[in-house]
Write a protein that holds these residues in place. Structure first.
Motif, mmCIF file in Angstrom:
data_model
loop_
_atom_site.group_PDB
_atom_site.id
_atom_site.type_symbol
_atom_site.label_atom_id
_atom_site.label_comp_id
_atom_site.label_asym_id
_atom_site.label_seq_id
_atom_site.Cartn_x
_atom_site.Cartn_y
_atom_site.Cartn_z
ATOM 1 N N CYS A 37 0.885 -1.077 -0.084
ATOM 2 C CA CYS A 37 0.053 0.131 -0.042
ATOM 3 C C CYS A 37 0.782 1.463 -0.035
ATOM 4 C CB CYS A 37 -0.987 0.068 1.253
ATOM 5 S SG CYS A 37 -1.955 -1.440 1.293
ATOM 6 N N PHE A 38 1.987 1.032 0.818
ATOM 7 C CA PHE A 38 2.784 2.533 0.731
ATOM 8 C C PHE A 38 3.517 2.785 -0.568
ATOM 9 C CE2 PHE A 38 2.484 1.468 5.488
ATOM 10 C CZ PHE A 38 1.719 2.626 5.663
ATOM 11 N N ALA A 39 3.366 2.021 -1.509
ATOM 12 C CA ALA A 39 4.227 2.423 -2.763
ATOM 13 C C ALA A 39 3.200 3.682 -3.481
ATOM 14 C CB ALA A 39 4.164 1.197 -3.867
ATOM 15 N N CYS A 40 2.029 3.743 -3.073
ATOM 16 C CA CYS A 40 1.219 4.694 -3.808
ATOM 17 C C CYS A 40 0.472 5.605 -2.624
ATOM 18 C CB CYS A 40 0.031 4.303 -4.638
ATOM 19 S SG CYS A 40 0.612 3.226 -6.004
ATOM 20 N N HIS A 41 0.621 5.212 -1.366
ATOM 21 C CA HIS A 41 -0.100 5.890 -0.240
ATOM 22 C C HIS A 41 0.999 6.109 0.833
ATOM 23 C CE1 HIS A 41 -4.163 5.306 -2.062
ATOM 24 N NE2 HIS A 41 -3.729 3.894 -2.255
ATOM 25 N N THR A 42 0.788 7.506 1.516
ATOM 26 C CA THR A 42 1.299 7.447 2.954
ATOM 27 C C THR A 42 0.233 7.823 3.781
ATOM 28 O OG1 THR A 42 1.404 10.355 2.714
ATOM 29 C CG2 THR A 42 3.267 8.932 1.483
ATOM 30 N N MET A 43 0.439 7.929 5.223
ATOM 31 C CA MET A 43 -0.433 8.283 6.329
ATOM 32 C C MET A 43 -0.910 9.633 6.114
ATOM 33 S SD MET A 43 -0.847 5.701 8.051
ATOM 34 C CE MET A 43 -0.163 4.357 8.918
ATOM 35 N N ASP A 44 -0.233 10.742 5.659
ATOM 36 C CA ASP A 44 -0.903 12.127 5.966
ATOM 37 C C ASP A 44 -0.849 12.897 4.604
ATOM 38 O OD1 ASP A 44 1.827 12.289 6.500
ATOM 39 O OD2 ASP A 44 1.413 13.165 8.481
ATOM 40 N N GLY B 120 -1.540 8.143 -4.776
ATOM 41 C CA GLY B 120 -2.961 7.944 -4.360
ATOM 42 C C GLY B 120 -3.215 8.880 -3.196
ATOM 43 N N PRO B 121 -4.586 8.859 -2.560
ATOM 44 C CA PRO B 121 -4.624 9.964 -1.310
ATOM 45 C C PRO B 121 -4.015 9.134 -0.316
ATOM 46 C CG PRO B 121 -6.622 8.405 -1.884
ATOM 47 C CD PRO B 121 -5.597 8.152 -3.055
ATOM 48 N N ALA B 122 -3.996 10.345 0.563
ATOM 49 C CA ALA B 122 -3.366 10.018 1.970
ATOM 50 C C ALA B 122 -4.280 9.060 2.813
ATOM 51 C CB ALA B 122 -2.969 11.235 2.729
ATOM 52 N N LYS C 126 -13.564 -2.318 -4.001
ATOM 53 C CA LYS C 126 -12.860 -1.462 -5.142
ATOM 54 C C LYS C 126 -11.388 -1.506 -5.021
ATOM 55 C CE LYS C 126 -14.249 2.940 -5.305
ATOM 56 N NZ LYS C 126 -14.708 2.843 -6.612
ATOM 57 N N VAL C 127 -11.024 -1.781 -3.910
ATOM 58 C CA VAL C 127 -9.385 -2.234 -3.692
ATOM 59 C C VAL C 127 -9.074 -3.439 -4.466
ATOM 60 C CG1 VAL C 127 -7.383 -2.535 -2.186
ATOM 61 C CG2 VAL C 127 -9.135 -0.878 -1.666
ATOM 62 N N ARG C 128 -9.960 -4.436 -4.396
ATOM 63 C CA ARG C 128 -9.585 -5.659 -5.067
ATOM 64 C C ARG C 128 -9.539 -5.431 -6.610
ATOM 65 N NH1 ARG C 128 -6.683 -9.355 -3.561
ATOM 66 N NH2 ARG C 128 -8.050 -9.803 -1.832
ATOM 67 N N THR C 129 -10.504 -4.726 -7.062
ATOM 68 C CA THR C 129 -10.351 -4.534 -8.582
ATOM 69 C C THR C 129 -9.825 -3.445 -9.002
ATOM 70 O OG1 THR C 129 -12.591 -3.404 -8.465
ATOM 71 C CG2 THR C 129 -12.632 -5.863 -8.657
ATOM 72 N N GLY C 130 -9.481 -2.331 -8.469
ATOM 73 C CA GLY C 130 -8.751 -1.267 -8.663
ATOM 74 C C GLY C 130 -9.701 -0.225 -9.466
ATOM 75 N N GLY C 131 -9.136 0.605 -10.122
ATOM 76 C CA GLY C 131 -10.011 1.658 -10.947
ATOM 77 C C GLY C 131 -9.904 3.087 -10.511
ATOM 78 N N ALA C 132 -10.578 4.025 -11.060
ATOM 79 C CA ALA C 132 -10.192 5.388 -11.085
ATOM 80 C C ALA C 132 -11.321 5.815 -10.859
ATOM 81 C CB ALA C 132 -9.543 6.148 -12.304
ATOM 82 N N GLY C 133 -11.473 7.332 -10.464
ATOM 83 C CA GLY C 133 -12.928 8.105 -10.346
ATOM 84 C C GLY C 133 -13.052 8.678 -9.132
ATOM 85 N N ASN C 134 -12.491 7.984 -7.889
ATOM 86 C CA ASN C 134 -12.792 8.785 -6.645
ATOM 87 C C ASN C 134 -11.968 9.726 -6.122
ATOM 88 O OD1 ASN C 134 -15.152 6.847 -7.024
ATOM 89 N ND2 ASN C 134 -14.712 5.758 -4.992
ATOM 90 N N GLY D 79 -9.385 11.070 -8.498
ATOM 91 C CA GLY D 79 -8.880 11.843 -9.630
ATOM 92 C C GLY D 79 -8.889 10.764 -10.632
ATOM 93 N N THR D 80 -7.872 11.182 -11.698
ATOM 94 C CA THR D 80 -7.723 10.340 -12.730
ATOM 95 C C THR D 80 -6.611 9.327 -12.790
ATOM 96 O OG1 THR D 80 -6.146 11.736 -13.796
ATOM 97 C CG2 THR D 80 -8.570 12.411 -14.228
ATOM 98 N N ILE D 81 -5.975 9.254 -11.846
ATOM 99 C CA ILE D 81 -5.028 8.283 -11.813
ATOM 100 C C ILE D 81 -5.391 6.864 -11.345
ATOM 101 C CG2 ILE D 81 -2.783 7.451 -10.630
ATOM 102 C CD1 ILE D 81 -1.960 10.423 -10.576
#
Length: 103
Positions: free
Chosen positions: A31-38, A43-45, A66-74, A76-78
């Motif tokens: 998860c921390f490849a794309c997210h940080t805590m704050d 991806g979003p914090a 949502k996490v299992r399937t992935g996707g975009a929209g909530n 931003g566009t990434i």
């Protein structure tokens, strides 16, 4: 009185251990490849995710899907990559449950 202090201390240590274990699960799952805590990274914090979805009924199952399937929209566009197949559904839900506790 000493027994009460011991019980409170034990409960605090148990909760801290669970928090560390859940953070370790996030690390192990990638998860921390794309997210940080704050802070927003790719991806979003995680704290922003917790704030957005706090208290919504059935949200753990909805986010797990949502996490299992992935996707975009909530957020931003990434697009978010799907969760790795090596992450079990139980671990995925445990990680989401932990994220939703963040403040």
């Amino acid at each position: 009185m000493k027994m009460n202090h011991l019980l409170i201390l034990s409960a605090g240590l148990l909760l801290a251990g669970n928090a560390l274990a859940d953070e370790a699960l996030l690390k192990k799952s990638g998860c921390f490849a794309c997210h940080t805590m704050d802070k927003k990274l790719v991806g979003p914090a995680l704290k922003d995710i917790a704030a957005k979805y706090k208290g919504q009924p059935g949200i753990v199952d909805k986010l797990a899907k949502k996490v299992r399937t992935g996707g975009a929209g909530n957020w931003g566009t990434i697009p978010m990559a799907p969760a790795p197949a090596t992450v079990s559904d139980a671990d995925l839900k445990a990680a989401i449950t932990y994220i939703l506790t963040l403040k």
